[in-house]
Design an enzyme around this catalytic site. Structure first.
Site, PDB file in Angstrom:
ATOM      1  N   ASP A   1       5.663   1.011  -1.424  1.00  0.00           N
ATOM      2  CA  ASP A   1       4.843   0.135  -0.584  1.00  0.00           C
ATOM      3  C   ASP A   1       4.558  -1.211  -1.239  1.00  0.00           C
ATOM      4  O   ASP A   1       4.714  -2.259  -0.614  1.00  0.00           O
ATOM      5  CB  ASP A   1       3.510   0.815  -0.235  1.00  0.00           C
ATOM      6  CG  ASP A   1       3.684   1.836   0.889  1.00  0.00           C
ATOM      7  OD1 ASP A   1       4.774   1.886   1.487  1.00  0.00           O
ATOM      8  OD2 ASP A   1       2.717   2.571   1.153  1.00  0.00           O
TER       9      ASP A   1
ATOM     10  N   ARG B   1     -10.940   1.767  -9.105  1.00  0.00           N
ATOM     11  CA  ARG B   1     -10.808   0.666  -8.132  1.00  0.00           C
ATOM     12  C   ARG B   1     -11.653  -0.563  -8.447  1.00  0.00           C
ATOM     13  O   ARG B   1     -11.148  -1.683  -8.359  1.00  0.00           O
ATOM     14  CB  ARG B   1     -11.080   1.165  -6.705  1.00  0.00           C
ATOM     15  CG  ARG B   1     -10.127   2.257  -6.223  1.00  0.00           C
ATOM     16  CD  ARG B   1      -8.689   1.922  -6.477  1.00  0.00           C
ATOM     17  NE  ARG B   1      -7.767   2.910  -5.927  1.00  0.00           N
ATOM     18  CZ  ARG B   1      -6.479   2.959  -6.214  1.00  0.00           C
ATOM     19  NH1 ARG B   1      -5.958   2.103  -7.057  1.00  0.00           N
ATOM     20  NH2 ARG B   1      -5.710   3.876  -5.678  1.00  0.00           N
TER      21      ARG B   1
ATOM     22  N   ASP C   1      -9.887   3.741  -0.684  1.00  0.00           N
ATOM     23  CA  ASP C   1      -9.514   2.742  -1.686  1.00  0.00           C
ATOM     24  C   ASP C   1      -9.573   1.314  -1.142  1.00  0.00           C
ATOM     25  O   ASP C   1     -10.000   0.394  -1.838  1.00  0.00           O
ATOM     26  CB  ASP C   1      -8.118   3.053  -2.243  1.00  0.00           C
ATOM     27  CG  ASP C   1      -8.137   4.305  -3.108  1.00  0.00           C
ATOM     28  OD1 ASP C   1      -9.172   4.559  -3.746  1.00  0.00           O
ATOM     29  OD2 ASP C   1      -7.124   5.024  -3.150  1.00  0.00           O
TER      30      ASP C   1
ATOM     31  N   SER D   1       1.080  11.661  -2.090  1.00  0.00           N
ATOM     32  CA  SER D   1       0.545  10.356  -2.445  1.00  0.00           C
ATOM     33  C   SER D   1      -0.317  10.569  -3.690  1.00  0.00           C
ATOM     34  O   SER D   1      -1.270  11.349  -3.672  1.00  0.00           O
ATOM     35  CB  SER D   1      -0.298   9.812  -1.292  1.00  0.00           C
ATOM     36  OG  SER D   1      -1.134   8.793  -1.779  1.00  0.00           O
TER      37      SER D   1
HETATM   38  N1  ARG Z   1      -9.715  10.918  -2.169  1.00  0.00           N
HETATM   39  C1  ARG Z   1      -9.772  10.327  -3.459  1.00  0.00           C
HETATM   40  C2  ARG Z   1     -10.675   9.146  -3.431  1.00  0.00           C
HETATM   41  O1  ARG Z   1     -10.957   8.630  -2.380  1.00  0.00           O
HETATM   42  C3  ARG Z   1      -8.418  10.029  -4.017  1.00  0.00           C
HETATM   43  C4  ARG Z   1      -7.699   8.875  -3.406  1.00  0.00           C
HETATM   44  C5  ARG Z   1      -6.320   8.846  -3.928  1.00  0.00           C
HETATM   45  N2  ARG Z   1      -5.668   7.636  -3.637  1.00  0.00           N
HETATM   46  C6  ARG Z   1      -4.347   7.567  -3.472  1.00  0.00           C
HETATM   47  N3  ARG Z   1      -3.856   6.391  -3.277  1.00  0.00           N
HETATM   48  N4  ARG Z   1      -3.583   8.622  -3.488  1.00  0.00           N
HETATM   49  O2  ARG Z   1     -11.140   8.721  -4.444  1.00  0.00           O
END
Ligand code: ARG
Length: 400
Positions: free
Chosen positions: A14, A94, A123, A174
């Protein structure tokens, strides 16, 4: 002259497509920024890939130490765990990535920041809100939220633009990973009834295959910060990495969580967080020893608030600073050593000691040397039970 954009770049499909897409759609010159917060391989290859696709500059920042010191350890001191299960690895990464994007944008005189988050997750919220708090003048573009391409179409776009697509069947999951944990979503995991297949796990051995003998580890804390292992002082990154390796060997840190996302959906998340699970458990065990009952009760409420705030992308807020100040104050005497036993997927606390321990042997013992004045108990109970006796007299309990 076209403007510059700083794109958070992982090297995946991506964000690779995003380099070209930002150029074509918005006529932007792309500077990529790849942030090392642990456990991701070969940054030079990622840098070269960005340049080959068309980035005018490819930056890599080693932010492991600031990640641990400024984000992970404050969360550890707080005992912040989302919904009692998720140690917040991705969520803690993040705001740091957002801050580094802002710094790079200022240095590169870019007016735009871009990231690869979709429009369905947490995110995007964390990065957008953090950037807006730190640099309201910057515009944020999230290509994957805008371009409405399916995975197939993204691959076609990549092929049409000479963007390398991994030949091997890409991981069906992912994944996001850093020193504090690894998050897996998608594929078969989206069916809540499916047991996570072994290929989800990279950092933790299956408990069926872990050593037949337990490992013991002594973790030294100073003001709630882990500073040594088995008596050896270590820098923060090395310490976390060592706990990570050992706990992973013993199959510790697998978490399977039906989680409530900020955008309102439930999602099934499978985490591996060997270091986080061990260090959080050890830290709490030390607090059990040195904090008073009321401090522990109140701090647990603060921990839940703090975890929600981190999860919900509100790191750069006054509320975070206030909670951090409270947590910092609670750590005044959280200094001591915790002994853990790692065996077949579980981490047990088997020993604790601290100069500031409130556990008093002479008060607790039933053996010789008992200093507890048992003759004072009836008087205490008489007063303690006064409201119960009064109420029972005036408002008797109904018969069963
Ligand atoms: N659900 C988790 C969170 O919101 C993990 C997110 C994982 N992100 C990803 N791009 N796979 O913190």
């Amino acid at each position: 002259m076209s403007d510059r954009v700083v794109l958070a770049y992982s090297g995946g499909l991506d964000t690779s497509v995003a380099i070209k897409w930002l150029e074509e759609k918005y006529n932007l010159k792309v500077v990529t920024l790849t942030v090392d917060i642990g456990n991701v391989p070969d940054f030079e290859a990622i840098r070269q890939k960005a340049l080959k696709i068309g980035a005018i500059k490819a930056l890599v920042v080693d932010a492991r130490e600031s990640f641990i010191k400024s984000f992970v350890f404050p969360a550890l001191q707080a005992d912040a765990v989302y919904e009692g299960q998720y140690p917040l690895a991705t969520a803690l990464g993040r705001p740091l990535i957002a801050r580094l994007l802002v710094e790079a944008a200022r240095k590169e005189r870019a007016r735009v920041i871009a990231h690869g988050c979709t429009g369905k997750g947490n995110d995007q919220v964390r990065i957008d809100v953090s950037v807006a708090a730190l640099a309201p003048e910057l515009k944020v573009i999230a290509p994957a939220r805008e371009w409405k391409m399916t995975r197939e179409q993204t691959i076609e776009y990549a092929q049409a633009h000479n963007i390398p697509v991994p030949i091997t069947k890409a991981s069906p999951y992912s994944i996001d990973e850093n020193l504090w944990g690894r998050s897996n979503e998608c594929g078969v995991l989206e069916h809540a009834w499916n047991e996570p297949p072994e290929d989800v796990f990279l950092w933790t051995k299956s408990p069926e295959k872990t050593p037949a003998q337990p490992a013991y580890l002594e973790i030294g804390f100073d003001h709630g910060i882990p500073v040594s292992l088995d008596g050896q002082e270590l820098d923060s990154v090395t310490l976390v990495q060592k706990v990570h390796n050992l706990a992973g060997q013993h199959g510790i840190g697998r978490i399977d969580h039906i989680e409530n996302r900020l955008v309102g959906i439930k999602s099934r998340e499978v985490y591996e967080a060997p270091a986080a699970v061990v260090l959080l458990k050890a830290h709490q065990a030390l607090e059990d020893l040195v904090l008073a009952k009321e401090q522990l009760r109140f701090k647990a409420r603060v921990a839940a608030e703090y975890a929600d705030l981190i999860y919900n992308g509100l790191w750069f807020t006054g509320m975070r600073q206030d909670l951090a100040a409270y947590v910092e104050s609670t750590q005044r005497y959280v200094t001591g050593t915790i002994r853990v036993k790692l065996f077949k997927g579980s981490c047990q606390i088997v020993g604790r000691k601290s100069t500031y321990s409130l556990y008093d042997y002479s008060l607790a013992t039933y053996d010789k040397g008992d200093a507890f004045d048992q003759s004072a108990s009836p008087g205490f109970i008489h007063i303690w039970g006064l409201p119960a006796r009064t109420q029972a007299r005036v408002q008797p309990e109904p018969p069963e």
